[in-house]
Structure formats: C-alpha cells, structure tokens
Design a protein around this motif. Structure first.
Motif, PDB file in Angstrom:
ATOM      1  N   LEU A 176       0.935  -1.135  -0.063  1.00  0.00           N
ATOM      2  CA  LEU A 176      -0.004  -0.094   0.054  1.00  0.00           C
ATOM      3  C   LEU A 176       1.004   1.414  -0.043  1.00  0.00           C
ATOM      4  N   ARG A 177       1.836   1.342   0.953  1.00  0.00           N
ATOM      5  CA  ARG A 177       2.849   2.388   0.908  1.00  0.00           C
ATOM      6  C   ARG A 177       3.628   2.685  -0.526  1.00  0.00           C
ATOM      7  N   ARG A 178       3.723   1.575  -1.033  1.00  0.00           N
ATOM      8  CA  ARG A 178       4.683   1.617  -2.375  1.00  0.00           C
ATOM      9  C   ARG A 178       3.600   2.235  -3.310  1.00  0.00           C
ATOM     10  N   ARG A 179       2.474   1.701  -3.424  1.00  0.00           N
ATOM     11  CA  ARG A 179       1.520   2.027  -4.563  1.00  0.00           C
ATOM     12  C   ARG A 179       0.962   3.355  -4.262  1.00  0.00           C
ATOM     13  N   LEU A 180       0.983   3.988  -2.977  1.00  0.00           N
ATOM     14  CA  LEU A 180       0.423   5.278  -2.848  1.00  0.00           C
ATOM     15  C   LEU A 180       1.460   6.223  -2.801  1.00  0.00           C
ATOM     16  N   GLY A 181       2.713   5.808  -2.962  1.00  0.00           N
ATOM     17  CA  GLY A 181       3.908   6.648  -3.315  1.00  0.00           C
ATOM     18  C   GLY A 181       4.396   7.160  -1.851  1.00  0.00           C
ATOM     19  N   LEU A 182       4.337   6.559  -0.834  1.00  0.00           N
ATOM     20  CA  LEU A 182       4.440   6.969   0.581  1.00  0.00           C
ATOM     21  C   LEU A 182       5.699   6.118   1.063  1.00  0.00           C
ATOM     22  N   ASP A 183       6.296   5.466   0.007  1.00  0.00           N
ATOM     23  CA  ASP A 183       7.550   4.842   0.506  1.00  0.00           C
ATOM     24  C   ASP A 183       8.898   5.709   0.193  1.00  0.00           C
ATOM     25  N   ARG A 184       8.549   6.972  -0.096  1.00  0.00           N
ATOM     26  CA  ARG A 184       9.935   7.798  -0.338  1.00  0.00           C
ATOM     27  C   ARG A 184       9.409   9.367   0.292  1.00  0.00           C
ATOM     28  N   GLU A 185      10.509  10.081   0.684  1.00  0.00           N
ATOM     29  CA  GLU A 185      10.072  11.203   1.227  1.00  0.00           C
ATOM     30  C   GLU A 185       9.460  12.420   0.051  1.00  0.00           C
ATOM     31  N   ARG A 186       8.360  13.125   0.681  1.00  0.00           N
ATOM     32  CA  ARG A 186       7.769  14.123  -0.172  1.00  0.00           C
ATOM     33  C   ARG A 186       7.829  15.270   0.313  1.00  0.00           C
ATOM     34  N   ARG A 187       8.793  16.463  -0.382  1.00  0.00           N
ATOM     35  CA  ARG A 187       9.153  17.467   0.030  1.00  0.00           C
ATOM     36  C   ARG A 187       7.958  18.599  -0.248  1.00  0.00           C
ATOM     37  N   VAL A 188       7.540  19.102   0.834  1.00  0.00           N
ATOM     38  CA  VAL A 188       6.234  19.943   0.695  1.00  0.00           C
ATOM     39  C   VAL A 188       6.648  21.484   1.021  1.00  0.00           C
ATOM     40  N   ILE A 189       6.008  22.402   0.316  1.00  0.00           N
ATOM     41  CA  ILE A 189       6.247  23.801   0.699  1.00  0.00           C
ATOM     42  C   ILE A 189       4.765  24.334   1.200  1.00  0.00           C
ATOM     43  N   ILE A 190       4.651  25.132   2.034  1.00  0.00           N
ATOM     44  CA  ILE A 190       3.380  25.993   2.399  1.00  0.00           C
ATOM     45  C   ILE A 190       3.522  27.470   1.903  1.00  0.00           C
ATOM     46  N   GLY A 216       5.624  10.570   5.873  1.00  0.00           N
ATOM     47  CA  GLY A 216       6.645  10.996   5.018  1.00  0.00           C
ATOM     48  C   GLY A 216       6.727  12.273   4.328  1.00  0.00           C
ATOM     49  N   PHE A 217       5.809  12.994   4.743  1.00  0.00           N
ATOM     50  CA  PHE A 217       5.802  14.439   4.014  1.00  0.00           C
ATOM     51  C   PHE A 217       6.878  15.234   4.822  1.00  0.00           C
ATOM     52  N   LEU A 244      -6.778  15.705   6.427  1.00  0.00           N
ATOM     53  CA  LEU A 244      -6.009  16.390   5.759  1.00  0.00           C
ATOM     54  C   LEU A 244      -4.686  15.483   5.157  1.00  0.00           C
ATOM     55  N   SER A 245      -4.438  14.535   5.796  1.00  0.00           N
ATOM     56  CA  SER A 245      -3.414  13.598   5.280  1.00  0.00           C
ATOM     57  C   SER A 245      -3.996  12.775   4.052  1.00  0.00           C
ATOM     58  N   THR A 246      -5.303  12.450   3.935  1.00  0.00           N
ATOM     59  CA  THR A 246      -5.611  11.771   2.982  1.00  0.00           C
ATOM     60  C   THR A 246      -5.513  12.786   1.691  1.00  0.00           C
ATOM     61  N   GLU A 247      -5.734  13.986   1.774  1.00  0.00           N
ATOM     62  CA  GLU A 247      -5.735  14.620   0.450  1.00  0.00           C
ATOM     63  C   GLU A 247      -4.201  14.691   0.205  1.00  0.00           C
ATOM     64  N   LEU A 248      -3.337  14.722   1.013  1.00  0.00           N
ATOM     65  CA  LEU A 248      -1.823  14.496   0.761  1.00  0.00           C
ATOM     66  C   LEU A 248      -1.573  13.228  -0.153  1.00  0.00           C
ATOM     67  N   ILE A 249      -2.193  12.094   0.715  1.00  0.00           N
ATOM     68  CA  ILE A 249      -1.859  10.694   0.173  1.00  0.00           C
ATOM     69  C   ILE A 249      -2.450  10.756  -1.189  1.00  0.00           C
ATOM     70  N   PHE A 286      -0.189   9.691  -4.623  1.00  0.00           N
ATOM     71  CA  PHE A 286      -0.487   8.753  -5.646  1.00  0.00           C
ATOM     72  C   PHE A 286      -0.118   8.910  -6.940  1.00  0.00           C
ATOM     73  N   TYR A 287      -0.708  10.154  -7.327  1.00  0.00           N
ATOM     74  CA  TYR A 287      -0.287  10.788  -8.781  1.00  0.00           C
ATOM     75  C   TYR A 287       1.086  11.033  -8.985  1.00  0.00           C
ATOM     76  N   LEU A 288       2.009  11.105  -7.814  1.00  0.00           N
ATOM     77  CA  LEU A 288       3.346  11.403  -8.295  1.00  0.00           C
ATOM     78  C   LEU A 288       4.076   9.902  -8.112  1.00  0.00           C
ATOM     79  N   ALA A 289       3.257   8.997  -7.764  1.00  0.00           N
ATOM     80  CA  ALA A 289       4.012   7.792  -7.404  1.00  0.00           C
ATOM     81  C   ALA A 289       4.861   6.930  -8.687  1.00  0.00           C
ATOM     82  N   GLY A 290       4.592   7.649  -9.878  1.00  0.00           N
ATOM     83  CA  GLY A 290       5.247   6.795 -10.918  1.00  0.00           C
ATOM     84  C   GLY A 290       6.842   7.527 -11.167  1.00  0.00           C
ATOM     85  N   ASP A 291       7.053   8.761 -10.025  1.00  0.00           N
ATOM     86  CA  ASP A 291       8.450   9.444 -10.037  1.00  0.00           C
ATOM     87  C   ASP A 291       9.526   8.349 -10.241  1.00  0.00           C
TER      88      ASP A 291
END
Lengths: 212, 212
Positions: free
Chosen positions: A78-92, A112-113, B198-203, B207-212
């Motif tokens: 699930l983490r891999r397919r949702l892209g959560l197995d890597r760090e995501r850098r966020v700005i606000i 991982g954000f 809120l974390s569901t929105e980021l997830i 997901f759409y970035l997961a192919g990176d």
C-alpha cells in the motif's frame, strides 16, 4: 483533479479508503498482528468485508482464504503504490493561521511528508518562526524552487492571491498543488491540483439539517 | 456519513458540485446576470454542460431551452434545498491553530454559519480571545448547549480527545459534527458526522506522483 499520469488501475475514488486502511493496518502491525481478515479490517474502519476485498483486489496476492491478509506485506505494498515509501518535500505558501496549523500537523510527518519551507508576502511575517523554521519571502520562491526539489505546494494564501501563486509554482515545475484558499483555482496539464473547500463540508452538513 | 434523514432526492455525491455552482451563481447574480446557460456555468466552474443539466435537474423548472436558467430563482432554490436560507449556529471545540483558523475563515460567515462559541480544555487558553470572543472552558460545554441551540460542532481537538467530545455534543443533542481531528470517529444514529482528513488529501496527491 487533472492527474499527470492516470495510467494506474486504482480508481481515485478508492484512495481515501485505501489511506484509511493503511493507517489502521499500520496500527495493527505495531500491535504485532501478523494477519488480518477482511472482516476485522472492515469492523476497524467502519465498512463491510466485501468493500475491503474489492479495494484490496487492486493489490492482489496478499490474502489467503480463511486466514486473511499478511499485514506487513500489505502495508508495504500500500505504501509503495500510494507513493508513501519515499520522502515528499512540501512547501506551504501563506504563513497565516491555517498555514501554521498545517505546518504543525503531526499527520503529515507520519506519512513521509517533510516541510521544506514556508513562504509569505507580509514583511511582518517573513523571518518569523511559525514552528517550521524562518518564513521565507514570497519573492524568494523561484530561487528556492530552482535550488530545491519540491513535490507538493500547499496554498493557504488569501483567495485573491491563490491563482497567481499556483501559476508560479507550476511554472517552476512543482508537480502537485493542494489548494486551501476559498477560490476555484486551475492548473495546467501535468500539474495535479486538489482543492480542499472547507465551506463545502459545512454545506453538506447543512443539507442534512435542511428538513428542520 | 450517517444522514439523519436520507429522504431527499439529491445524492450526496452531487453536494460539492452544487455548492460550487451556488458560489458561482451568486457571483454572477451580483454582476447583474439575469439568466445563465448551462454552457456558461459549466465553463465558469470547470465542468461540462451535461453535468450541469443533470445536477440541476433535481431542482427542475428553472431552465428555458435556448435561454438558460433564471439566476435569481436558481440561487434561491439552491440555498433553500441546501439549508443555507437560515442561520446555522456553530461551535468550535479546540482553540488551537486549526480551530482559530476556522473561526476566522470568512467563507463560513458568507454562507450563513455563525460561530456561537469556542471551547478548549487548556486553562491557559480559556478566557483568551481567538478572534471570536472569549474561549469557554470545555467544562461549560453541557451548560452552554442546554442554554443555546447549536446546529454544528466543529472538532479541532487532539486526536485522543475527539471521540469523547463528539459523544458529549451528540448526547447534548447537537445534530451535526465536522471532525478535523486525525482519528476516525463515530457518532450514533441521528447525528450527521463528516470527517475532514488532511493527510488523505496529501496521500491522494502522492499517489499521482508515485510513478516518479
């Protein structure tokens, strides 16, 4: 939503449910549960086992009839397919109350954000620490983005500033935007844009009260 | 969501779109536009005319082929059916950064939501003014609710406090709850509960970035 790559088989409508399953499965894994049945997971997240089996069918191969799913393998996939197995850098962008609340929101870091920077246009706010290091000036946005890879920009500016800021982060190559400003923004192709509209949530509740 | 009265013909999935149409129609009405075509409304909100006609078919009788919808009548009927033609009294429980941001959020007041009070459990916060009058102690919650009619409780407490607070407002007769605490809460029958995660929105973005 304009997904940059809609090739994946998981439908977008399933994502909030998958995110919820993941959080519960991580909790069960921490508690030492090696397998979990669709019934148990369904009870834990408030749905039915058929929905669980349907949603998890996109991941295939982790369930054994009469035994259940391998918790660890399912969490990992699930983490891999949702892209959560890597760090995501966020700005606000927008260091007001909502931006600051989001910067301090614990749920983000857990998935991982990582907050790379906050920006604001108000000189009285720039340089202050809102819990995530000094706030940068919006004038530094392009320089920062050319020096640092950023995956997601969260927009918490006033409504009238949001579209211009979204155009700027998109032009600088940020691939995903989460907009909290109360305005319907647009982003070009290749940028995933999600809108969180707080008043829509209240309107939905109001609708259920409309018969009063 | 467990709607107290699911009798209405408008499907819940249409509500965010209807809320969006309403905001745009109100803007067009302010600009003096007496009729609006489904094409024009569709362009303004970023959808297609067929979707507009389908969603507005729940309201019937406001469209004239080749002319469009009567803006004023459609706004009025949308507000009535969405329950926005009367004041909704709201309380916010949890006067931290997110609660304060919501208290100051202009979009709420515009749609007829009035903040009646804020509550917090922290004695250092109780009595301070977060932009909506003095914060009340959570110990005063039941007394307040027996003296004042409240339609919606917004929960911005820490995760571990949310369920108890929801149980308390539900027991006191508040018919709708909007939960921002990062925990899957439950409410009994007769209480409409919505969860903003809120974390569901980021997830979803991740997901759409997961192919990176």
């Amino acid at each position: 939503m304009n997904p940059p790559k809609p090739s994946d088989a998981i439908p977008e409508a399933a994502l909030p449910r998958l995110a919820r399953y993941l959080r519960k499965l991580e909790q069960l894994e921490e508690e030492g549960l090696e397998t979990v049945s669709s019934r148990r997971l369904a009870d834990a997240v408030g749905t039915n086992p058929a929905q669980i089996r349907k949603d998890l069918s996109y991941f295939g191969g982790f369930g054994t009839r009469g035994v259940g799913y391998d918790t660890h393998l399912l969490v990992k996939e699930l983490r891999r397919r949702l892209g959560l197995d890597r760090e995501r850098r966020v700005i606000i962008i927008g260091a007001g109350k909502l931006g600051t609340a989001l910067a301090l929101y614990r749920g983000f870091a857990k998935q991982g954000f990582r907050l790379a920077a906050m920006f604001d246009a108000d000189p009285r706010v720039v340089g202050s620490d809102r819990g995530a290091g000094p706030v940068l000036s919006i004038d530094e946005l392009e320089d920062f983005l050319s020096a640092h890879e950023v995956h997601i920009a969260i927009i918490t500016t006033p409504a009238e500033a949001a579209q211009e800021v979204i155009d700027r982060v998109a032009a600088a190559g940020v691939p995903a935007v989460l907009n909290f400003a109360p305005v319907r923004a647009v982003a070009g192709p290749g940028v995933a844009l999600r809108q969180v509209d707080l008043s829509t949530e209240l309107i939905t509740l109001s609708f259920y009260l409309a018969g009063d």
